[in-house]
Write a protein that holds these residues in place. Structure first.
Motif, mmCIF file in Angstrom:
data_model
loop_
_atom_site.group_PDB
_atom_site.id
_atom_site.type_symbol
_atom_site.label_atom_id
_atom_site.label_comp_id
_atom_site.label_asym_id
_atom_site.label_seq_id
_atom_site.Cartn_x
_atom_site.Cartn_y
_atom_site.Cartn_z
ATOM 1 N N UNK B 101 0.566 -9.914 4.897
ATOM 2 C CA UNK B 101 1.847 -9.568 4.288
ATOM 3 C C UNK B 101 1.718 -9.071 2.848
ATOM 4 N N UNK B 102 0.913 -9.727 2.004
ATOM 5 C CA UNK B 102 0.801 -9.190 0.632
ATOM 6 C C UNK B 102 0.339 -7.729 0.601
ATOM 7 N N UNK B 103 -0.581 -7.370 1.498
ATOM 8 C CA UNK B 103 -1.030 -5.975 1.523
ATOM 9 C C UNK B 103 0.056 -5.075 2.096
ATOM 10 N N UNK B 104 0.784 -5.571 3.095
ATOM 11 C CA UNK B 104 1.872 -4.765 3.659
ATOM 12 C C UNK B 104 3.005 -4.581 2.644
ATOM 13 N N UNK B 105 3.087 -5.460 1.649
ATOM 14 C CA UNK B 105 4.085 -5.281 0.587
ATOM 15 C C UNK B 105 3.730 -4.115 -0.342
ATOM 16 N N UNK B 106 2.460 -3.715 -0.305
ATOM 17 C CA UNK B 106 1.998 -2.598 -1.141
ATOM 18 C C UNK B 106 1.792 -1.323 -0.332
#
Lengths: 112, 275
Positions: B101-106
């Protein structure tokens, strides 16, 4: 960053310009962060120290989005960090306790 | 070498003007794919970088009666939580399998399909759905089918000196949506690929059928898709093997990742039609 959990190691400086950034230190200065840290400690959770910031931030982000997440959702979110210093059952206990503390804090605040 | 100039245009006109003056500029949104490719302690950017994350038109999601229009800078996390009634199940399924999720937020959808080194996870899904991509340069804008982002040998082929600004995904639903990732789970390698099947079934007959496979190279055969259309379900076992062998014979001549690891996935696709 701007309310979304992001991996700081993958954020180029140009993206951070003008953004609101909250670090783990900023989180721990708030009630929300203190509750999570207390829940971790009360659950007997000990981490290697390298991953603690990430685990705190992930827990805060998860509980904001889902007040009482299921165990599989907790483990999926914590899978963002690959540190094996804690076992899954200990993490689940800690996060579930943090969810209880959060719910209690919100209930107390509503009652005032 | 650090980037000497990083420009952050706030509208499409400024972006196109910058691109015209700096044809070698690197266009970045979230930057996750570029940074993933960097293996050194310091990031190595070219002399000019154009960051497009502040252009409003590229960050919008617009739902119309016939399609969902997505700005190229919309993040994967935003897409994941967008109106489920408007999102194709195959697309949601694929997004959820990407990174964390943190990477998908970027990470942005534009960045995912604009990768020059390989096809990333969303490309085969969008190709299966016959999505359109708007490309722009100083000469103007046009919409093209995303399937045209591959060359004759199935390698990624994005037109030079253009910018992807928007995508359009048709809203028509598919009865069968299968997305299978093969290869290493956490990091794309030469053996990694995504296999996508979509189909429409009516009165036990296959009315439409799309099958796209993509990794370092892609494979799609309209001829083989036509061979499946019109068949009555369930497809008999021996016919399934014949069709699957046809697929393997054709993509067996294509490069690396699509061939490796596909195994019995074509049979899986045909079996899924009957469910």
């Amino acid at each position: 960053m701007n309310g979304k959990l992001v991996p700081s190691c993958l954020v180029p400086a140009y993206l951070a310009r003008g953004a609101e950034i909250i670090t783990s230190e900023g989180l721990l200065a708030e009630e929300e962060g203190k509750d999570i840290a207390a829940a971790f400690a009360d659950s007997g959770l000990y981490t290697c120290g390298f991953c603690l910031s990430a685990k705190l931030m992930i827990t805060a982000d998860l509980l904001r989005r889902e007040g009482h997440p299921r165990d599989d959702v907790i483990l999926e979110n914590l899978g963002s960090t690959n540190c094996r210093c804690t076992d899954p059952e200990s993490m689940l206990r800690a996060v579930n306790r943090a969810a209880e503390y959060r719910a209690q804090r919100i209930y107390n605040r509503a009652g005032k | 070498m650090l980037a000497s100039e990083i420009h952050t245009p706030r509208d499409l006109g400024s972006l196109l003007s910058l691109m015209q003056k700096n044809p070698e500029a690197l266009i970045l949104a979230g930057g996750t794919d570029i940074l993933r490719e960097q293996g050194m302690r310091t990031v190595n950017f070219p002399p000019v970088v154009i960051a497009v994350h502040e252009i409003p038109e590229m960050g919008k999601l617009i739902l119309t009666e016939r399609f969902l229009e997505i700005g190229a800078c919309v993040t994967l996390a935003e897409l994941e939580t967008y109106n489920p009634a408007a999102m194709q199940p195959a697309l949601i399924s694929s997004i959820r399998g990407i990174a964390t999720l943190p990477i998908r937020n970027l990470a942005t959808i534009g960045g995912n399909i604009a990768s020059k080194l390989r096809f990333m996870d969303l490309w085969p899904v969008l190709a299966c759905l016959d999505s359109l991509v708007e490309i722009r340069n100083s000469s103007g804008a046009r919409w093209i089918n995303i399937n045209r982002f591959s060359d004759d040998v199935g390698a990624p082929s994005i037109p030079q000196e253009i910018v992807l600004t928007r995508l359009r995904i048709p809203l028509e639903r598919w009865d069968v949506n299968v997305v299978v990732k093969v290869g290493q789970a956490d990091y794309p390698t030469s053996d990694s690929a995504v296999f996508v099947v979509t189909a429409r079934i009516g009165k036990g007959i296959v009315n439409d059928f799309h099958l796209v496979m993509a990794g370092e190279h892609c494979f799609r055969s309209r001829e083989l898709e036509s061979a499946v259309i019109g068949r009555k379900l369930p497809i008999p076992e021996h016919e399934m093997h014949l069709l699957a062998n046809e697929y393997r014979a054709q993509y067996g001549s294509s490069a690396g990742s699509v061939r490796a690891g596909m195994g019995r996935l074509p049979e899986l696709a045909f079996k899924m039609l009957a469910r």
